[in-house]
Motif scaffolding. Sequence first.
Motif, PDB file in Angstrom:
ATOM      1  N   ALA B   3      59.827  32.258   3.081  1.00 42.64           N
ATOM      2  CA  ALA B   3      58.160  32.979   3.167  1.00 42.64           C
ATOM      3  C   ALA B   3      56.949  31.930   2.425  1.00 42.64           C
ATOM      4  O   ALA B   3      56.262  31.285   2.516  1.00 42.64           O
ATOM      5  N   TYR B   6      55.898  28.226   3.645  1.00 43.46           N
ATOM      6  CA  TYR B   6      55.514  28.760   5.070  1.00 43.46           C
ATOM      7  C   TYR B   6      53.819  28.846   4.249  1.00 43.46           C
ATOM      8  O   TYR B   6      53.220  29.545   3.525  1.00 43.46           O
ATOM      9  N   LYS B   9      48.561  29.870   9.266  1.00 41.07           N
ATOM     10  CA  LYS B   9      49.132  28.454  11.042  1.00 41.07           C
ATOM     11  C   LYS B   9      47.564  28.963  11.297  1.00 41.07           C
ATOM     12  O   LYS B   9      46.146  29.839  10.574  1.00 41.07           O
ATOM     13  N   ASP B  10      46.925  27.784  11.717  1.00 40.27           N
ATOM     14  CA  ASP B  10      45.469  28.304  12.112  1.00 40.27           C
ATOM     15  C   ASP B  10      45.310  28.445  13.656  1.00 40.27           C
ATOM     16  O   ASP B  10      46.092  29.481  14.347  1.00 40.27           O
ATOM     17  N   GLU B  11      44.643  28.716  14.409  1.00 39.08           N
ATOM     18  CA  GLU B  11      43.806  29.539  15.134  1.00 39.08           C
ATOM     19  C   GLU B  11      44.683  29.264  16.993  1.00 39.08           C
ATOM     20  O   GLU B  11      45.084  30.152  17.664  1.00 39.08           O
ATOM     21  N   ASP B  12      45.472  28.262  16.435  1.00 41.76           N
ATOM     22  CA  ASP B  12      45.687  27.629  17.865  1.00 41.76           C
ATOM     23  C   ASP B  12      47.696  27.283  17.831  1.00 41.76           C
ATOM     24  O   ASP B  12      47.541  26.705  18.777  1.00 41.76           O
ATOM     25  N   GLY B  13      47.881  28.202  16.457  1.00 46.85           N
ATOM     26  CA  GLY B  13      49.069  28.272  16.715  1.00 46.85           C
ATOM     27  C   GLY B  13      49.790  26.519  16.003  1.00 46.85           C
ATOM     28  O   GLY B  13      51.091  26.484  15.901  1.00 46.85           O
ATOM     29  N   LYS B  28      53.848  23.710  18.262  1.00 48.34           N
ATOM     30  CA  LYS B  28      54.973  24.738  18.811  1.00 48.34           C
ATOM     31  C   LYS B  28      54.355  24.448  20.265  1.00 48.34           C
ATOM     32  O   LYS B  28      54.997  25.852  20.466  1.00 48.34           O
ATOM     33  N   GLN B  38      53.338  27.555  34.440  1.00 44.96           N
ATOM     34  CA  GLN B  38      52.821  28.100  36.192  1.00 44.96           C
ATOM     35  C   GLN B  38      51.574  28.488  36.777  1.00 44.96           C
ATOM     36  O   GLN B  38      51.668  29.574  37.067  1.00 44.96           O
ATOM     37  N   ARG B  39      50.517  27.463  36.980  1.00 46.34           N
ATOM     38  CA  ARG B  39      49.834  27.315  37.653  1.00 46.34           C
ATOM     39  C   ARG B  39      49.859  26.521  39.041  1.00 46.34           C
ATOM     40  O   ARG B  39      48.867  25.777  38.880  1.00 46.34           O
TER      41      ARG B  39
END
Lengths: 406, 368
Positions: B3, B6, B9-13, B28, B38-39
């Motif tokens: 932990a 680490y 992280k921001d909004e978008d991962g 990631k 799957q589009r």
Amino acid sequence: MCQTVICCRVTPLQKAQVVQLVKKYKQAVTLAIGDGANDVSMIKVAHIGVGISGQEGMQAVLSSDFSFAQFRYLQRLLLVHGRWSYIRMCKFLGYFFYKNFTFTLVQFWYAFFCGFSAQTVYEDWFITFYNMVYTALPVLGMCLFDQDVNDRWSLYHPQLYAPGQKNQYFNKKAFVNCVMHSCYSSLILFFIPWASMHDTVRDDGKEIADYQSFALLAQTCLLIVVYTQLCLDTYYWTAVNHFFVWGSMVAYFSITLTMCSNGMFYMFTSSFPFIGTTRNSLNQPNVWLTIFLTFLLCILPVVAFRFIFIQLRPTINDKVRYKMRTEELPVPAPRRLRRRHSTRSGYAFSHSQGYGDLVTSRKFLMKRSTKRAPLFTQTDSSIFQNQPQHYRTIAEEAEESQGHSP
Amino acid sequence: MMASSYSAKDEDGHITVSGPGGGTLRNKKPENTAFKQQRLPAWQPILTAGTVLPAFFIIGLIFIPIGIGLYVTSNNIKEFEIDYTGDDTSSPCYNCAKNFSWNNTKSCTCTIPFQLDQPYESNVFMYYGLSNFYQNHRRYVKSRDDSQLNGNIDSLKKPSKECEPYASIDNKPIAPCGAIANSMFNDTLTLFYNDPNGTSVPIPLTSTGIAWWTDKHVKFRNPVGTNSNLTAVFQGTVKPVNWHRPVYELDTDPENNGFINEDFIVWMRTAALPTFRKLYRIIQKKNTMAPTLPRGNYTLVVDYNYPVRSFEGRKRMILSTISWMGGKNPFLGIAYITVGSVCFFLGVVLLVIHHKYGNRNNSANISN
């Protein structure tokens, strides 16, 4: 009626015990989501554990079945991916049982006509390749890519999730339907070729009712019917699906033509005794007329049944799919403002009544007794009587009454 | 502890990991391609009334004429069948059947008169039919050696194990080995026409052109020896137990002798069902305008060599003309007519259902 319970200031053990309580007494599928190390026990106990990777470290993620970065992705996990996954699994199971039962039952009917000597009605190579080559990739394509409703519509109509919760797509009744359908298909697939080839000859007078031609006819009929059933079951035709289905059909004909060719016979004489069979039987009009008749007799009842059900008793899926064709895609829900991360992010929620009462009944706080009576024999329980419960907290209740028994 | 190493992280991962080598960005998120998200563009068919109802009507309308065509064609085929098993005392072959024994040196002959009510045009095909004869029994079907029948010298001298117990006698290999060859049909059928003067005219029967081309020229080959004499090539082998003559004496024509004898090839193509017919001879059409088999009295002369009474089998002789759909089989015609009518009727029923209840699929009533 209490539909939601909020437990706060609970220890990890108590979190796990809440989940265990619901699992045991409600016979429901439970999902637990959390992001901290204190959620690990809850995640492990639940049927589906979801970990959020984030501020509190990777402990929850490591012990979970699914993990993502934000809590709001849970909606997509359940309503889109979970639903698609359930539909794909059920279609796969139904179709797999159907194609294998049909394949085997035709052999069973042939047994009555070959002296019960276990002579196969299909060629040996066909039996080897049937599940490995001819019907492997199309099923895979259906299970990987199938979607009945796309993701935006799935989120817009969360009621689509209900069939999965009620286990409607593959249960005992669906399995019995599948077996009956296989029986019917196998009867058609054997007896139509039997009646058509009985004491018949080719158009130049030579033999066509021999074992090898009959095997070729039976297996071609079977494969065409099985492919068409897959085509009816596939709702989402990507390019990959097209390639797998048509490619497998082409593969069947090329492999069969190769195995009946002169070259293979000269190289491996005893392994390819079906030399010349395709050339001599597949150029006969009555063979193709038989194949066409068998194919339609197997497929038209399925189409008719499905159409009648769509007309008389459309499910929510049918309505949304019909709507999808005619209306525009719904606008995605606007993104909410970013909130600060809260320090607590373990949650529990239920989807129907009765859970709240269970949790607030303090069952999990009692010591385990050796004999545990089943829940519903306790007639004085408020759950059994299904009476409205008052909103109360466990902490207050513990202060109110000592030795309170449910 | 994990932990502590680490960071936020921001909004978008995107996760920024600060390690000894400086800050590295490790993304990631899965790729935003149509395949992984799957589009993929896809065709999404649904069963609407606009596709299903016309399909049913069209299929009904196509099937009925095809069925009528098949049925009429089948009815125009002329077929005549004589059962000559001889199990009934009134049958001409009764004595032959009763007195059958494996040690008969002289074959028993029976004569059956019959009458053709209609003249038979074009080529007429003569078949022998057997009933209750399970050529599709598993042990029977496997009891052959395709290498030997293809002319392989090694297999000629050492037949495969599948042919047991019909592989060798007294250590001499059997050619051709196996139960299928051993049980070859050996009745001789000849036809005579009794013309109005009273003379018995033999009808010419063609014995070649009755087997598949691939069988005669690819699958079955005579073994090749130093000289072309078949008797010499088959030296060292014995005939099958139940045959009267060895395989190299099946016919005087060298193109129809040995393993490539067409009667033998036709027999070796095992039938799928216990009641079957096999092509025996062809009566070629005459060059004149006269029908191949005119109306009148005929005689069938049978050399009764094949015993079927022990397993309650039956033997018959069939004379038949041929059409583009093969022999006389009204099943396909009747089936097509039935399926076409049912399909059309079902289309009407579905149309009524759609008309009455079709608007249940309205999107306005999507509710909980």
